[in-house]
Design a protein around this motif. Structure first.
Motif, PDB file in Angstrom:
ATOM      1  N   ASP A  77       0.814  -1.224   0.000  1.00 23.00           N
ATOM      2  CA  ASP A  77       0.000   0.000   0.000  1.00 23.00           C
ATOM      3  C   ASP A  77       0.842   1.266   0.000  1.00 23.00           C
ATOM      4  N   THR A  78       1.631   1.445  -1.059  1.00 22.87           N
ATOM      5  CA  THR A  78       2.422   2.661  -1.185  1.00 22.87           C
ATOM      6  C   THR A  78       1.564   3.853  -1.626  1.00 22.87           C
ATOM      7  N   HIS A  79       0.529   3.593  -2.417  1.00 21.86           N
ATOM      8  CA  HIS A  79      -0.448   4.632  -2.791  1.00 21.86           C
ATOM      9  C   HIS A  79       0.202   5.910  -3.332  1.00 21.86           C
ATOM     10  N   LEU A  80       0.959   5.796  -4.397  1.00 21.00           N
ATOM     11  CA  LEU A  80       1.480   6.991  -5.038  1.00 21.00           C
ATOM     12  C   LEU A  80       0.315   7.838  -5.542  1.00 21.00           C
ATOM     13  N   LEU A  81       0.286   9.092  -5.162  1.00 21.54           N
ATOM     14  CA  LEU A  81      -0.850   9.950  -5.470  1.00 21.54           C
ATOM     15  C   LEU A  81      -0.918  10.287  -6.953  1.00 21.54           C
ATOM     16  N   GLY A  82      -2.139  10.495  -7.439  1.00 24.81           N
ATOM     17  CA  GLY A  82      -2.360  10.808  -8.840  1.00 24.81           C
ATOM     18  C   GLY A  82      -2.629  12.279  -9.074  1.00 24.81           C
ATOM     19  N   GLU A  83      -3.036  12.611 -10.300  1.00 27.88           N
ATOM     20  CA  GLU A  83      -3.228  14.008 -10.669  1.00 27.88           C
ATOM     21  C   GLU A  83      -4.571  14.560 -10.213  1.00 27.88           C
ATOM     22  N   VAL A  84      -5.512  13.703  -9.845  1.00 31.77           N
ATOM     23  CA  VAL A  84      -6.848  14.170  -9.468  1.00 31.77           C
ATOM     24  C   VAL A  84      -6.909  14.544  -7.993  1.00 31.77           C
ATOM     25  N   LEU A  85      -6.547  13.629  -7.125  1.00 32.56           N
ATOM     26  CA  LEU A  85      -6.672  13.851  -5.686  1.00 32.56           C
ATOM     27  C   LEU A  85      -5.351  14.201  -5.011  1.00 32.56           C
ATOM     28  N   GLY A  86      -4.258  14.093  -5.737  1.00 32.88           N
ATOM     29  CA  GLY A  86      -2.957  14.307  -5.124  1.00 32.88           C
ATOM     30  C   GLY A  86      -2.507  15.754  -5.126  1.00 32.88           C
ATOM     31  N   HIS A  87      -2.363  16.341  -3.941  1.00 36.04           N
ATOM     32  CA  HIS A  87      -1.819  17.690  -3.804  1.00 36.04           C
ATOM     33  C   HIS A  87      -0.304  17.624  -3.958  1.00 36.04           C
ATOM     34  N   GLU A  95       6.103  10.912  -0.882  1.00 36.80           N
ATOM     35  CA  GLU A  95       6.888  10.131  -1.825  1.00 36.80           C
ATOM     36  C   GLU A  95       8.378  10.232  -1.522  1.00 36.80           C
ATOM     37  N   TRP A  96       8.816  11.384  -1.034  1.00 40.64           N
ATOM     38  CA  TRP A  96      10.208  11.495  -0.596  1.00 40.64           C
ATOM     39  C   TRP A  96      10.458  10.566   0.584  1.00 40.64           C
ATOM     40  N   GLN A  97       9.495  10.499   1.507  1.00 42.00           N
ATOM     41  CA  GLN A  97       9.629   9.597   2.660  1.00 42.00           C
ATOM     42  C   GLN A  97       9.779   8.158   2.210  1.00 42.00           C
ATOM     43  N   MET A  98       8.954   7.713   1.269  1.00 43.12           N
ATOM     44  CA  MET A  98       9.031   6.323   0.818  1.00 43.12           C
ATOM     45  C   MET A  98      10.318   6.056   0.037  1.00 43.12           C
ATOM     46  N   GLU A 137       6.616   6.360 -14.023  1.00 42.25           N
ATOM     47  CA  GLU A 137       7.961   6.942 -13.996  1.00 42.25           C
ATOM     48  C   GLU A 137       8.364   7.332 -12.583  1.00 42.25           C
ATOM     49  N   ARG A 138       7.433   7.901 -11.822  1.00 44.36           N
ATOM     50  CA  ARG A 138       7.731   8.262 -10.429  1.00 44.36           C
ATOM     51  C   ARG A 138       7.988   7.015  -9.597  1.00 44.36           C
ATOM     52  N   PHE A 139       7.205   5.981  -9.819  1.00 45.94           N
ATOM     53  CA  PHE A 139       7.407   4.728  -9.084  1.00 45.94           C
ATOM     54  C   PHE A 139       8.786   4.150  -9.380  1.00 45.94           C
ATOM     55  N   GLN A 140       9.158   4.115 -10.644  1.00 45.06           N
ATOM     56  CA  GLN A 140      10.442   3.533 -11.016  1.00 45.06           C
ATOM     57  C   GLN A 140      11.615   4.332 -10.472  1.00 45.06           C
ATOM     58  N   LYS A 141      11.445   5.626 -10.320  1.00 44.97           N
ATOM     59  CA  LYS A 141      12.493   6.448  -9.703  1.00 44.97           C
ATOM     60  C   LYS A 141      12.580   6.178  -8.208  1.00 44.97           C
ATOM     61  N   MET A 142      11.434   6.140  -7.541  1.00 46.48           N
ATOM     62  CA  MET A 142      11.421   5.955  -6.095  1.00 46.48           C
ATOM     63  C   MET A 142      11.925   4.572  -5.690  1.00 46.48           C
ATOM     64  N   GLU A 172      -4.164  -5.231 -18.458  1.00 44.88           N
ATOM     65  CA  GLU A 172      -3.035  -5.346 -19.384  1.00 44.88           C
ATOM     66  C   GLU A 172      -2.067  -4.182 -19.226  1.00 44.88           C
ATOM     67  N   ARG A 173      -2.587  -3.003 -18.946  1.00 45.55           N
ATOM     68  CA  ARG A 173      -1.723  -1.843 -18.715  1.00 45.55           C
ATOM     69  C   ARG A 173      -0.815  -2.073 -17.508  1.00 45.55           C
ATOM     70  N   PHE A 174      -1.377  -2.632 -16.462  1.00 40.21           N
ATOM     71  CA  PHE A 174      -0.594  -2.916 -15.260  1.00 40.21           C
ATOM     72  C   PHE A 174       0.425  -4.027 -15.522  1.00 40.21           C
ATOM     73  N   GLU A 175      -0.020  -5.106 -16.160  1.00 42.86           N
ATOM     74  CA  GLU A 175       0.864  -6.248 -16.381  1.00 42.86           C
ATOM     75  C   GLU A 175       1.959  -5.945 -17.390  1.00 42.86           C
ATOM     76  N   LYS A 176       1.745  -4.988 -18.262  1.00 39.95           N
ATOM     77  CA  LYS A 176       2.782  -4.592 -19.207  1.00 39.95           C
ATOM     78  C   LYS A 176       3.976  -3.991 -18.480  1.00 39.95           C
ATOM     79  N   VAL A 177       3.719  -3.326 -17.377  1.00 38.25           N
ATOM     80  CA  VAL A 177       4.790  -2.690 -16.598  1.00 38.25           C
ATOM     81  C   VAL A 177       5.355  -3.638 -15.549  1.00 38.25           C
TER      82      VAL A 177
END
Length: 374
Positions: A77-87, A95-98, A137-142, A172-177
């Motif tokens: 449950d890392t829950h990287l925030l998205g563009e809709v609800l993520g401030h 994300e810096w903490q994780m 991209e953010r996940f792969q960096k973190m 399929e989008r998830f499994e591709k990554v």
């Protein structure tokens, strides 16, 4: 006239000279606190974690053989925030903490494999293709890692949606990554990764496609059923009559929504006969024993956004045995208290420098002098 200009020059010079030491002190304090709270505190916390000891010898008749030990980390449950609800500030802070926690754990603990048990993203279930690419991209960096460290990810309901929200495109989008493998084997240990989102939770049982895949994996492991644990991203945390109380608080679970149906759980246990089950979803740690013998441990969230005291599980695993321990990350409230203390200290230092507040040190000396004179 020249004398007047010289006097003005001196008057302008002294305030600068007086402010320079103060500015240097303020910068030094801020830098030291930032260095500790954003870097060193993670080393201090994770340095206290050690891999649990596990028995490494197995007897085969009269001969004893030494078994290899696999060091595995389990996150959830890392829950990287998205563009809709993520401030943006929430993203930056959590994300810096994780990232710092994960990179520090890799450096200090040097695991061989890391499992993330679902809900990698917070808005994967509705994110646009552009937002999805940005999140990945953010996940792969973190969660970047050396090539010799395996990273295995299982989908959660926030990644592809609940069973009534998901579709072929999202899966399929998830499994591709992150790959679609159900079975991962290393050092003679088999890990079965089950995404319970694909197990229908509205009373109609397990969907036929997923059931066929799981049965196939079960047949492949038919010869070694007693020798592997089962790890799955599950909505079946701490359900059942023999559930142990949660670590910190009672959490109400709704069957077929928060937890797997009893029917689905029993099928999984019957097919795979696991020695151990690890799951995510609840953000908290608790333990349940299925049938009084198969333990299931839910892994707490790795993010400050979900917990004040995030943690992860460390496992020392052999083909015949395993031991687990929990590693706690820095508490968010402790970091905030340190920052608040820093602000208070800077205010006192500034007021004291300009004579608006008596220096505690000088006040103490004056008090001692008065007592001596008496």
């Amino acid at each position: 006239m020249a004398m007047i200009e010289l006097e003005f020059g001196r008057q302008n010079f002294h305030p600068l000279k007086k402010k320079s030491p103060l500015l240097l002190k303020l910068i030094a304090v801020v830098f030291a606190v930032l260095l500790f709270c954003e870097f060193l505190i993670y080393y201090l916390a994770i340095f206290q974690c050690n891999w649990p000891e596990v028995k490494t010898t197995a007897s085969d008749g009269e001969q004893a053989t030494r078994e290899p030990v696999l060091k595995a980390m389990f996150l959830a449950d890392t829950h990287l925030l998205g563009e809709v609800l993520g401030h943006w500030l929430d993203k930056l802070r959590r994300e810096w903490q994780m990232e710092r926690a994960f990179q520090t754990a890799l450096w200090l603990l040097q695991p061989e494999v890391v499992f993330i048990l679902g809900d990698i993203f917070d808005e994967g279930k509705w994110s646009t293709p552009e937002a999805w690419v940005n999140d990945v991209e953010r996940f792969q960096k973190m969660f970047r890692h050396p090539s010799h460290v395996q990273l295995k990810v299982v989908a959660g309901n926030h990644d592809i949606g609940f069973h009534y929200e998901m579709n072929t495109y999202k899966v399929e989008r998830f499994e591709k990554v992150f790959s679609s493998e159900r079975l991962f084997s290393w050092k003679g240990i088999n890990f079965v990764m089950v995404n319970s989102v694909a197990l229908n939770g509205d009373g109609c049982g397990i969907c036929s496609e997923t059931e066929a895949e799981l049965i196939e994996v079960s047949h492949r492991l038919n010869c070694s059923r007693e020798h592997y644990p089962l790890y799955r991203r599950s909505d079946a945390n701490c359900s059942g009559e023999d559930a142990a109380p949660p670590e910190e608080r009672d959490i109400p679970f709704k069957e077929n929504y928060d937890v797997l149906s009893r029917e689905a759980s029993q099928k999984l246990l019957r097919w795979f006969q696991p020695r151990l089950v690890l799951s995510g979803h609840t953000h908290s740690a608790c333990e349940v024993h299925h049938g009084g013998r198969v333990p299931e441990l839910s892994v707490p969230s790795f993010s400050w956004r979900n917990r004040n005291n995030p943690s992860f599980i460390m496992g020392s695993i052999t083909p015949t045995d395993y031991t687990l321990s929990k590693c706690y990350l820095p508490r968010e409230d402790v970091v905030l208290i340190i920052y608040c203390g820093m602000v208070g200290f800077l205010v006192v230092l500034t007021l004291t420098h300009f004579g608006l507040l008596a220096s505690p040190f000088l006040a103490g000396l004056n008090l001692l002098r008065k007592r001596k004179t008496r």
